[in-house]
Design an enzyme around this catalytic site. Sequence first.
Site, PDB file in Angstrom:
ATOM      1  N   PRO A 356       0.144  -0.392  10.071  1.00 24.26           N
ATOM      2  CG  PRO A 356      -1.479  -1.918   9.369  1.00 24.26           C
ATOM      3  CD  PRO A 356      -1.096  -0.478   9.278  1.00 24.26           C
ATOM      4  CG  ASP A 532       0.212   0.259   5.016  1.00 29.22           C
ATOM      5  OD1 ASP A 532      -0.466  -0.543   5.692  1.00 29.22           O
ATOM      6  OD2 ASP A 532      -0.148   1.428   4.754  1.00 29.22           O
ATOM      7  CG  HIS A 533       0.198  -6.895   6.976  1.00 32.10           C
ATOM      8  ND1 HIS A 533      -0.293  -7.452   5.818  1.00 32.10           N
ATOM      9  CD2 HIS A 533       0.515  -7.937   7.772  1.00 32.10           C
ATOM     10  CE1 HIS A 533      -0.275  -8.767   5.917  1.00 32.10           C
ATOM     11  NE2 HIS A 533       0.216  -9.092   7.089  1.00 32.10           N
ATOM     12  NE  ARG A 534      -2.903   1.159   6.444  1.00 30.01           N
ATOM     13  CZ  ARG A 534      -2.965   2.473   6.340  1.00 30.01           C
ATOM     14  NH1 ARG A 534      -4.016   3.117   6.810  1.00 30.01           N
ATOM     15  NH2 ARG A 534      -1.993   3.166   5.774  1.00 30.01           N
ATOM     16  CB  VAL A 536       2.344  -4.867   1.109  1.00 28.19           C
ATOM     17  CG1 VAL A 536       3.327  -5.926   0.649  1.00 28.19           C
ATOM     18  CG2 VAL A 536       2.453  -3.614   0.256  1.00 28.19           C
TER      19      VAL A 536
END
Length: 560
Positions: A356, A532-534, A536
């Site tokens: 994501p 990577d929003h998982r 950061v």
Amino acid sequence: MSKHTITVPDIGGSDAAEVVEVLVAVGDQVDEEQGLVVLESDKASMEIPSDVSGTVVELLVAEGDALAEGATLAVVETTSDPLPEHHLETASSTVDAEATTQEEQHPPEAASTETVTSGNAELVVPVPDIGTDEAVDLIELEIELGQTVTEGDTLVVLESDKASMDVPAPQAGVIREIFVSAGQQVKEGDNLVRLEVSASTVSKVPADAEPAPESTLPRATADQSSSTTRSSSDPSAETIVQRKQPGAGADSGAASNAGDGSDNYAGPAVRKLAREFGVPLAAVRGTGPRNRVLKEDLHRYVQEALESGPSRSPGVALADIPDVDFAQFGPVDIVDRSRLDKLTATNMQRSWLSVPHVTQFDDADISDLEDFRKSLKDEADRRGTKLTPLPFLLKAAAVALKTNPKINSSLSDGGETLTFKNYVHIGMAVDTPAGLVVPVLRDVDQKSVWEIAKEVFELAEKARERKLKPAEMQGAGFTISSLGAIGGRGFTPIVNTPEVAILGVGRAAIGPVWNGTAFAPRKLLPLALSYDHRVVNGGDAGRFLTELCGILKDMRRAIL
Ligand code: CAO
């Protein structure tokens, strides 16, 4: 009348196979060659048919059982009587004559409670006996309000840690109320839907029926009403009836629907795997018996999708992009893509689909840095190197990575843990005639800008001449992709997994910056940080980018 024992045949070299689906219940009429259970080994998935036509009088396996060749599956009694004796006994002892007649004519289907209102009946369908007192996940809701369903249509799909099971509509009707939603947990007896059926079709009253509140009769599973021979402590048997409608063979797809709207036939394990891959089963060509989708089919589909580039992606039910004959519109040249190009395409697609992405933007004021850099031009010449903004960027990023270690981390253990790297190795995207390569500068935090500049030059040269060694392209914790020399205000780079962030650098330009009293012309470097929003969060990214801009604004901060 005679009894036939059905056993597990040769299962193709495997020691054991798991029962992934039970297709019949005790009391079911089966035809010769009709599937009884589906077995899945590490090599294949197979449906085990009945050798004879008759009535299933004993079912000796349950979903999840591991069976070896020769194990007994079921006992089938060859008879012309459509219903076994025990079935009639149960029905007649608990319901009125009319209902009993209906019951005899229609073998048991699904749990339901019902009430009859002027001409129409309402029927509340609960979660049937699922073989456990624990709550299970309701993973798919297959119907919507007002929808007309036919008998056997899947209403919801439930999944426990052992199996997934469809709960079918016990009768045709219209969905008038939905009590549940996908994602919630449900237990045996929880109401699922209220179904309006034609009164004339109402056929069942459960064996343990009690008075119903309002329009709802008490819950009971059809199999309970139909089979006194089945112990309620036999969870497998209870589950079976809910998994498969009597008479709904594999061909009907009623119990095998992927739950994704596809008509493809697959066992629960394969369906679960498909969901984990994000693959719509409808898109997968099944090579098993009756075109059943096997695990191997799924693996092949995913493999092909990854190899075939962006036109087909697992997880998105996109139709293939048509192969157009462009020559019909004018002259064309068709060239083979380089291995590197295709590899890059595969990596990009994998990262794009599995990460994501969020991209955060800022402009770094590099006016002072540019003055400083230009002042070093003669020295750079003397040193036989070239000092572009990139070595400063690498140095500044290394410092900011030290104080923002999450940006230099990677997901590990399937997402259970984060690996923080106590080193700062940074990848640098290099555009070469053969394609994109990313050599890695090691321990950037420990090197001077001169050393970094020399290494950038050398690695870029090697990359273009295709002389990079594998070790020189490994180990990065972060990547910088600079298109500054080529142009463009900015772009959103794709994270180079398993890294969690990448910096895209645009072309610096003079722009107006308000200094408190007036707009002043400043040289601004556009930066875009994709992450990577998982791993950061916006805050992490914002702090990193702000610190990076601060260092670039005043490189003295790099030595603090
Ligand atoms: N803004 C304005 N000018 C810039 C700049 C920027 N952000 N970055 C570099 N420049 C200038 C340099 O200063 C240099 O000008 P001078 O010679 O006048 O100083 C000129 O552009 C050429 O720079 P360069 O390309 O020789 O060196 P670099 O350090 O900027 O880049 C490298 C090196 C290897 C990163 C680059 O050659 C390259 O391959 N970039 C492409 C990376 C890429 O393809 N990214 C996309 C990946 S995803 O498809």
